[in-house]
Enzyme design. Structure first.
Site, PDB file in Angstrom:
ATOM      1  N   ASP A 133       0.879  -1.164   0.000  1.00  0.00           N
ATOM      2  CA  ASP A 133       0.000   0.000   0.000  1.00  0.00           C
ATOM      3  C   ASP A 133       0.915   1.212   0.000  1.00  0.00           C
ATOM      4  O   ASP A 133       2.091   1.113   0.318  1.00  0.00           O
ATOM      5  CB  ASP A 133      -0.853  -0.045   1.280  1.00  0.00           C
ATOM      6  N   ASP A 139      -0.245   5.125   0.801  1.00  0.00           N
ATOM      7  CA  ASP A 139      -0.546   6.122   1.823  1.00  0.00           C
ATOM      8  C   ASP A 139      -0.668   5.489   3.197  1.00  0.00           C
ATOM      9  O   ASP A 139      -1.523   4.645   3.424  1.00  0.00           O
ATOM     10  CB  ASP A 139      -1.825   6.874   1.470  1.00  0.00           C
TER      11      ASP A 139
HETATM   12  C1  XBP Z   1      -5.313   6.131   0.556  1.00  0.00           C
HETATM   13  C2  XBP Z   1      -6.436   6.909  -0.017  1.00  0.00           C
HETATM   14  C3  XBP Z   1      -6.146   7.948  -1.049  1.00  0.00           C
HETATM   15  C4  XBP Z   1      -5.460   9.158  -0.456  1.00  0.00           C
HETATM   16  C5  XBP Z   1      -5.637  10.396  -1.298  1.00  0.00           C
HETATM   17  O1  XBP Z   1      -4.685   5.400  -0.377  1.00  0.00           O
HETATM   18  O2  XBP Z   1      -7.543   6.682   0.371  1.00  0.00           O
HETATM   19  O3  XBP Z   1      -7.354   8.334  -1.605  1.00  0.00           O
HETATM   20  O4  XBP Z   1      -5.945   9.443   0.825  1.00  0.00           O
HETATM   21  O5  XBP Z   1      -5.199  10.178  -2.595  1.00  0.00           O
HETATM   22  P1  XBP Z   1      -3.923   4.015  -0.024  1.00  0.00           P
HETATM   23  P2  XBP Z   1      -6.098  10.656  -3.861  1.00  0.00           P
HETATM   24  O6  XBP Z   1      -4.707   2.926  -0.647  1.00  0.00           O
HETATM   25  O7  XBP Z   1      -2.547   4.166  -0.623  1.00  0.00           O
HETATM   26  O8  XBP Z   1      -3.843   3.893   1.470  1.00  0.00           O
HETATM   27  O9  XBP Z   1      -6.587  12.036  -3.507  1.00  0.00           O
HETATM   28  O10 XBP Z   1      -5.147  10.638  -5.001  1.00  0.00           O
HETATM   29  O11 XBP Z   1      -7.199   9.677  -3.977  1.00  0.00           O
HETATM   30 MG    MG Z   2      -3.025   3.201   3.240  1.00  0.00          MG
END
Ligand code: XBP
Ligand code: MG
Length: 255
Positions: free
Chosen positions: A10, A12
């Site tokens: 993953d 974020d």
């Molecule tokens: C987490 C998310 C993403 C980010 C924002 O992603 O929910 O939407 O918070 O990014 P991950 P965008 O699966 O890596 O934990 O604004 O580009 O959607």
């Molecule tokens: Mg994440």
């Protein structure tokens, strides 16, 4: 004996602590640039994180926390353009280097690559955000490090749906149980488990530490470094001090 073939990362909250000081800041700057008086403070953003996807999160905010705001006729188009601005700001923020990778990430990526374990990314965030992070911390080799980068709107359903992990597995040509996923949130864990992938959770500050991680193979506070050990929050390997390839292979065999 089952062999661990690949790690699915993953982004974020797992590769880097991007939410509070990255995405949230970029959203707020995009709102003020657009002349909107919306402001997502740290606490509100924590609530908004229950919905994955930036565009989806803006709509959730309007539906739940700002119903009085006068909506334009084409709200989808409005949100899409606002989110595009936000993504550009996020990429600039990432290029400033103020959003650090989490401890142990570079160590584990290098260990995995050195032992022939394949690497992939499965994230909800926009592909340009992934490119910016890889460029910032791995340079021009960043893209090559990860064989498959599954991101954003390539799938219709975002986490906790399994789609993005299934998309990555198809392109790796691997069955789910030859892999381990690395996640930071309940939504992410749920997505990986629904795709059949054993999952290690690395909790992320106050945003996810209190979430339900039932079904996780292991839950730690960080991946750990030799001089900064991790703490096991949930799972069998209570004495583990470092999430390394050896531990992941052991967990995979037992899962
Ligand atoms: C987490 C998310 C993403 C980010 C924002 O992603 O929910 O939407 O918070 O990014 P991950 P965008 O699966 O890596 O934990 O604004 O580009 O959607
Ligand atoms: Mg994440």
């Amino acid at each position: 004996m089952r062999k661990l073939e690949a790690l699915l990362w993953d982004v974020d909250g797992t590769l880097a602590d991007t939410e509070r000081d990255g995405h949230r800041v970029a959203f707020n700057r995009a709102f003020s640039d657009a002349g909107l008086d919306w402001h997502w403070d740290v606490a509100l953003y924590g609530k908004l994180l229950s919905v994955t996807g930036g565009k989806e999160r803006i709509r959730y905010y309007l539906d739940t926390f700002n119903q009085v705001w006068q909506r334009p006729v084409d709200l989808d188009a409005f949100i899409a353009s606002l989110h595009k601005q936000k993504s550009q700001i996020y990429v600039e923020l990432m290029a400033q280097g103020d959003i650090p990778l989490r401890p142990g990430v570079i160590r584990l990526i290098n260990e995995a690559a050195a032992t022939g374990i394949r690497l992939a990314i499965a994230t909800t965030t926009t592909p340009a955000n992934v490119d910016a992070l890889l460029e910032q911390y791995f340079g021009s080799e960043g893209q090559q490090l990860f064989e498959v980068i599954a991101a954003g709107d390539v799938v219709a359903n975002k986490k906790p749906a399994p789609d993005i992990y299934q998309w990555a597995l198809e392109r790796l040509g691997l069955p789910a149980d030859d892999c381990v996923a690395l996640e930071d949130s309940h939504n992410g864990l749920h997505a990986a488990l629904s795709a059949g992938i054993p999952t290690v959770v690395i909790t992320l500050n106050d945003y996810t530490v209190h979430e339900d991680f039932s079904g996780a193979t292991l839950v730690v506070d960080q991946l750990g470094e030799p001089d900064a050990p991790c703490q096991v929050i949930q799972g069998g390997e209570k004495l583990a001090r470092l999430v390394d390839v050896g531990l992941l292979k052991k967990l995979h065999e037992l899962s």
